[in-house]
Design an enzyme around this catalytic site. Structure first.
Site, PDB file in Angstrom:
ATOM      1  N   LEU A  57       0.788  -1.151   0.127  1.00 18.37           N
ATOM      2  CA  LEU A  57      -0.079  -0.086   0.007  1.00 18.37           C
ATOM      3  C   LEU A  57       0.828   1.307  -0.121  1.00 18.37           C
ATOM      4  O   LEU A  57       1.708   1.463   0.694  1.00 18.37           O
ATOM      5  CB  LEU A  57      -0.972   0.074   1.089  1.00 18.37           C
ATOM      6  CG  LEU A  57      -1.956  -1.164   1.625  1.00 18.37           C
ATOM      7  CD1 LEU A  57      -2.893  -1.074   2.646  1.00 18.37           C
ATOM      8  CD2 LEU A  57      -2.623  -1.417   0.182  1.00 18.37           C
TER       9      LEU A  57
ATOM     10  N   GLY B  70      -1.436   6.495   0.150  1.00 16.65           N
ATOM     11  CA  GLY B  70      -1.609   7.684   1.336  1.00 16.65           C
ATOM     12  C   GLY B  70      -0.923   9.069   0.952  1.00 16.65           C
ATOM     13  O   GLY B  70      -0.224   9.133   0.206  1.00 16.65           O
TER      14      GLY B  70
ATOM     15  N   ARG C  42       2.072  14.468   6.780  1.00 14.89           N
ATOM     16  CA  ARG C  42       2.779  14.668   8.154  1.00 14.89           C
ATOM     17  C   ARG C  42       4.462  14.741   7.514  1.00 14.89           C
ATOM     18  O   ARG C  42       5.314  15.364   8.339  1.00 14.89           O
ATOM     19  CB  ARG C  42       2.758  13.631   9.176  1.00 14.89           C
ATOM     20  CG  ARG C  42       1.369  13.665   9.919  1.00 14.89           C
ATOM     21  CD  ARG C  42       1.516  12.659  11.135  1.00 14.89           C
ATOM     22  NE  ARG C  42       1.025  11.425  10.355  1.00 14.89           N
ATOM     23  CZ  ARG C  42       0.853  10.235  10.852  1.00 14.89           C
ATOM     24  NH1 ARG C  42       1.196  10.168  12.218  1.00 14.89           N
ATOM     25  NH2 ARG C  42       0.705   9.217  10.504  1.00 14.89           N
TER      26      ARG C  42
ATOM     27  N   ASN D   5      -1.349  -3.457  15.997  1.00 19.68           N
ATOM     28  CA  ASN D   5      -1.303  -3.876  14.657  1.00 19.68           C
ATOM     29  C   ASN D   5      -0.265  -3.311  13.744  1.00 19.68           C
ATOM     30  O   ASN D   5      -0.107  -2.244  13.601  1.00 19.68           O
ATOM     31  CB  ASN D   5      -2.829  -3.551  14.040  1.00 19.68           C
ATOM     32  CG  ASN D   5      -2.934  -3.812  12.417  1.00 19.68           C
ATOM     33  OD1 ASN D   5      -2.157  -4.817  12.074  1.00 19.68           O
ATOM     34  ND2 ASN D   5      -3.754  -3.031  11.754  1.00 19.68           N
TER      35      ASN D   5
ATOM     36  N   ASN E 286       6.310   8.352   9.042  1.00 18.23           N
ATOM     37  CA  ASN E 286       5.379   9.359   8.827  1.00 18.23           C
ATOM     38  C   ASN E 286       5.881  10.550   8.552  1.00 18.23           C
ATOM     39  O   ASN E 286       5.283  11.337   8.207  1.00 18.23           O
ATOM     40  CB  ASN E 286       4.424   9.263  10.179  1.00 18.23           C
ATOM     41  CG  ASN E 286       3.690   8.032  10.161  1.00 18.23           C
ATOM     42  OD1 ASN E 286       3.092   7.565   9.232  1.00 18.23           O
ATOM     43  ND2 ASN E 286       3.806   7.168  11.389  1.00 18.23           N
TER      44      ASN E 286
ATOM     45  N   ASN F 241      53.803  10.353 -16.838  1.00 19.53           N
ATOM     46  CA  ASN F 241      53.759  11.195 -15.649  1.00 19.53           C
ATOM     47  C   ASN F 241      53.483  12.438 -15.986  1.00 19.53           C
ATOM     48  O   ASN F 241      53.856  13.249 -16.748  1.00 19.53           O
ATOM     49  CB  ASN F 241      55.117  10.888 -15.121  1.00 19.53           C
ATOM     50  CG  ASN F 241      55.308  11.556 -13.656  1.00 19.53           C
ATOM     51  OD1 ASN F 241      54.806  12.859 -13.397  1.00 19.53           O
ATOM     52  ND2 ASN F 241      55.712  10.880 -12.802  1.00 19.53           N
TER      53      ASN F 241
ATOM     54  N   ALA G 175      58.698  21.910 -18.762  1.00 21.25           N
ATOM     55  CA  ALA G 175      57.975  22.382 -17.587  1.00 21.25           C
ATOM     56  C   ALA G 175      57.697  23.813 -18.237  1.00 21.25           C
ATOM     57  O   ALA G 175      58.353  24.296 -18.953  1.00 21.25           O
ATOM     58  CB  ALA G 175      58.811  22.518 -16.738  1.00 21.25           C
TER      59      ALA G 175
HETATM   60  C1  UD1 Z   1      -2.952   1.374   9.932  1.00 18.46           C
HETATM   61  C2  UD1 Z   1      -3.848   0.569  10.529  1.00 18.46           C
HETATM   62  C3  UD1 Z   1      -3.373   0.456  12.134  1.00 18.46           C
HETATM   63  C4  UD1 Z   1      -2.078  -0.121  12.191  1.00 18.46           C
HETATM   64  C5  UD1 Z   1      -1.236   1.130  11.629  1.00 18.46           C
HETATM   65  C6  UD1 Z   1       0.181   0.578  11.562  1.00 18.46           C
HETATM   66  C7  UD1 Z   1      -6.005   0.753   9.232  1.00 18.46           C
HETATM   67  C8  UD1 Z   1      -7.235   1.249   9.364  1.00 18.46           C
HETATM   68  N1  UD1 Z   1      -5.422   0.924  10.444  1.00 18.46           N
HETATM   69  O1  UD1 Z   1      -3.066   2.737  10.583  1.00 18.46           O
HETATM   70  O2  UD1 Z   1      -4.399  -0.433  12.718  1.00 18.46           O
HETATM   71  O3  UD1 Z   1      -1.886   0.103  13.601  1.00 18.46           O
HETATM   72  O4  UD1 Z   1      -1.694   1.280  10.108  1.00 18.46           O
HETATM   73  O5  UD1 Z   1       1.000   1.782  10.952  1.00 18.46           O
HETATM   74  O6  UD1 Z   1      -5.474  -0.022   8.438  1.00 18.46           O
HETATM   75  N2  UD1 Z   1      -2.869   3.795   2.512  1.00 18.46           N
HETATM   76  C9  UD1 Z   1      -3.575   3.586   1.040  1.00 18.46           C
HETATM   77  N3  UD1 Z   1      -4.584   4.271   0.981  1.00 18.46           N
HETATM   78  C10 UD1 Z   1      -5.270   4.826   1.803  1.00 18.46           C
HETATM   79  C11 UD1 Z   1      -4.844   5.049   3.214  1.00 18.46           C
HETATM   80  C12 UD1 Z   1      -3.486   4.391   3.455  1.00 18.46           C
HETATM   81  O7  UD1 Z   1      -2.720   3.159   0.314  1.00 18.46           O
HETATM   82  O8  UD1 Z   1      -6.685   5.294   1.528  1.00 18.46           O
HETATM   83  C13 UD1 Z   1      -1.524   3.342   2.735  1.00 18.46           C
HETATM   84  C14 UD1 Z   1      -0.593   4.327   3.267  1.00 18.46           C
HETATM   85  O9  UD1 Z   1       0.132   4.842   2.134  1.00 18.46           O
HETATM   86  C15 UD1 Z   1       0.412   3.695   4.097  1.00 18.46           C
HETATM   87  C16 UD1 Z   1      -0.682   2.665   4.834  1.00 18.46           C
HETATM   88  O10 UD1 Z   1      -1.535   2.518   3.868  1.00 18.46           O
HETATM   89  O11 UD1 Z   1       1.387   2.996   3.647  1.00 18.46           O
HETATM   90  C17 UD1 Z   1      -1.024   2.774   6.230  1.00 18.46           C
HETATM   91  O12 UD1 Z   1      -1.720   4.109   6.078  1.00 18.46           O
HETATM   92  P1  UD1 Z   1      -1.876   5.108   7.357  1.00 18.46           P
HETATM   93  O13 UD1 Z   1      -2.795   6.243   7.040  1.00 18.46           O
HETATM   94  O14 UD1 Z   1      -0.586   5.372   7.835  1.00 18.46           O
HETATM   95  O15 UD1 Z   1      -2.488   3.989   8.460  1.00 18.46           O
HETATM   96  P2  UD1 Z   1      -2.679   4.309   9.946  1.00 18.46           P
HETATM   97  O16 UD1 Z   1      -4.021   5.397  10.082  1.00 18.46           O
HETATM   98  O17 UD1 Z   1      -1.385   4.739  10.447  1.00 18.46           O
HETATM   99 CA    CA Z   2       1.376   5.005   9.339  1.00 15.17          CA
END
Ligand code: UD1
Ligand code: CA
Length: 496
Positions: free
Chosen positions: A11, A14, A18, A185, A243, A393, A439
């Site tokens: 994934l 996102g 931050r 998690n 993050n 050289n 030289a």
């Molecule tokens: C998520 C978990 C949480 C876990 C945490 C660990 C869920 C609902 N929650 O939370 O339980 O403890 O990760 O770090 O899954 N991403 C997408 N598409 C989206 C949203 C996110 O691809 O629409 C990807 C982001 O790029 C990232 C990852 O998913 O790589 C996690 O997203 P993030 O928003 O950081 O999740 P958390 O809210 O931290």
């Molecule tokens: Ca995260």
């Protein structure tokens, strides 16, 4: 035979707000490799026949980057529906509809996760015949993470997001005690492909963030009578995500520590000061090579055995053969031959190729220069766009004038030729084998084998000049004294 997943979904869609950056979060580097590059390689090395990455933020740049690293990767676009659950759903749409077996889900911003951890998770998942296995860890401060809610028998009931647990506490609801759970998690899971697809179809956006949570799949699978379990990982660094830029530095430092550890323990490299030594993921270093303090080895730098590198040396994409010494040097896309010496204070730019046992010395800059075996460029030289024959050289202060203000030109120096100090070789120029250049020459014509090239004006010594033009100076007095000494010694020593 260890278990191999059928597919890995990474994934990376996102927003990464931050991170406070105009660059996509997953394109930031640790150990010279992008965050998503780390995730992709960990996934690829599991041997999974399919790896899919979901993208959305900075879509085109991220997609171009990942297909460049690995053309076989499946790029899946996430739509405007938000959440980790939706991200996985979009990846599944890009994978075969009849996909079966184990599907791993990982994140593009968790750079220290190893292939071994993914394989261990797959093995535990398949050995226990689980429908879902979530990788978990126990943290002293679990703030912000989803919490793993377990049954009295240890099986996993589900995952509750921190924000939802807060809301439940404030409303006095069912999840009131969840905030006290310190098992979190990691966001990394093994799923049965069919269970994942069927469960995701039932996930809603009814939660504190209005997103489609992947975490809801656990409770849904369990309600359908499937086995859901947790798999604990001791090495917490492996599940830590980036993050913000502070975490980027923190994980970058730990990653570097691990690279140096591998070099010392597995490859027999001597590292004098690991705290000031930085080595990228793709660098290789041979046995008994010494890395002195403040050495940085970047990109695909490859160093042979028994070399001395540093102190204060930065090598980028540079090859160094066995037994070479490179001290206080900056080099990029250069090749340094076996037993050669470079530095101190040398600057090797792209295309520098130094032959075996050759030398590039202090305050020398080279660019696109092939320097033959045993040839020496020892002091204070600019050597650009040149081929230098074996054993030649190049005297102190020689300048290869390669640029005429419009174009760059090449210079050839033959084998065993000797360029006198402070010469300028004006390119394009061919100096044959076995040549001497006097030289201080400004060489504007080619020189043939066996010739001396000399372009200086003849020297004149003007008698009495200091007495006439600088009378009564310290120089004049020194001259008078020297003349007096000379006269008295010649008086004494000369026969009558
Ligand atoms: C998520 C978990 C949480 C876990 C945490 C660990 C869920 C609902 N929650 O939370 O339980 O403890 O990760 O770090 O899954 N991403 C997408 N598409 C989206 C949203 C996110 O691809 O629409 C990807 C982001 O790029 C990232 C990852 O998913 O790589 C996690 O997203 P993030 O928003 O950081 O999740 P958390 O809210 O931290
Ligand atoms: Ca995260």
């Amino acid at each position: 035979m260890s278990a191999t997943p059928a597919a890995v979904i990474v994934l990376a869609a996102g927003d990464g707000t931050r991170m406070k950056s105009s660059t996509s979060k997953v394109l930031h580097l640790i150990g010279g490799r992008s965050l998503v590059g780390h995730a992709l390689l960990a996934a690829a090395h599991t041997g999974a026949p399919r790896v899919a990455v979901t993208v959305r933020a900075h879509r085109d740049l991220v997609a171009a980057h990942i297909t460049e690293i690995w053309p076989e990767v499946i790029v899946a676009d996430q739509d405007e529906i938000k959440g980790t659950g939706r991200a996985v759903e979009c990846a599944l749409e890009a994978l075969p509809a009849d996909l079966s077996g184990t599907v791993l889900v990982t994140y593009g911003d968790v750079p220290l996760l190893t292939t071994q951890a993914l394989l261990d998770l797959t093995q535990a998942h398949e050995d226990a015949a689980n429908a879902v296995t979530v990788l978990t860890a126990h943290l002293e401060d679990p703030t912000g993470y989803g919490r793993v809610v377990r049954d009295s028998d240890g099986s996993v009931q589900g995952i509750v997001e921190h924000k939802d647990a807060l809301r439940a506490r404030d409303e006095g609801g069912a999840h009131a005690n969840v905030l006290e759970i310190n098992e979190i998690n990691s966001g990394i899971y093994a799923f049965d492909a069919q269970v994942l697809r069927a469960s995701l179809a039932k996930v809603t956006t009814d939660n504190a963030q209005g997103e489609k949570y992947l975490t809801d799949v656990l409770a849904i699978a369990r309600a359908a009578g499937r086995r859901v379990a947790g798999h604990d990982i001791d090495d917490r660094w492996q599940i830590e995500g980036v993050n913000d830029k502070s975490q980027l530095a923190r994980l970058g430092k730990e990653y570097n520590r691990r690279v140096l550890q591998r070099l010392m323990v597995e490859d027999g490299v001597i590292i004098i000061d690991p705290d000031s030594t930085w080595v990228d993921a793709d660098v290789s270093v041979g046995i008994d090579t010494v890395l002195h303090p403040n050495t940085q080895l970047h990109r695909a730098t490859a160093i042979g055995a028994s070399c001395t590198i540093g102190p204060d040396t930065t090598l980028t994409g540079t090859e160094v053969a066995d037994g070479a010494t490179v001290v206080r040097t900056q080099a990029e896309l250069a090749v340094i031959g076996a037993g050669a010496t470079v530095g101190p204070f040398s600057y090797l730019r792209p295309g520098t190729i130094l032959g075996a046992h050759g030398k590039i010395g202090g305050f020398v800059e080279t660019k696109n220069a092939q320097i033959g075996e045993g040839a020496k460029v020892p002091h204070l030289t600019y050597c650009g766009d040149a081929t230098i024959g074996a054993g030649a050289n190049i005297g102190a202060g020689t300048i290869f004038a390669n640029y005429d203000g419009v174009n760059k030109h090449h210079t050839d120096i033959g084998a065993q030729s000797f360029i006198g100090s402070n010469s300028v070789i004006v390119a394009p120029r061919t100096i044959a084998d076995g040549v001497y250049i006097a030289a201080g020459s400004a060489v504007v014509e080619d020189v043939g084998a066996g010739q001396l090239g000399v372009t200086r004006a003849r020297q004149r010594n003007v008698d009495g000049w200091v007495a006439r033009r600088r009378a009564d100076t310290a120089t004049h007095r020194a001259a008078l004294e020297a003349e007096a000494r000379h006269t008295s010694t010649t008086d004494q020593g000369a026969p009558e």
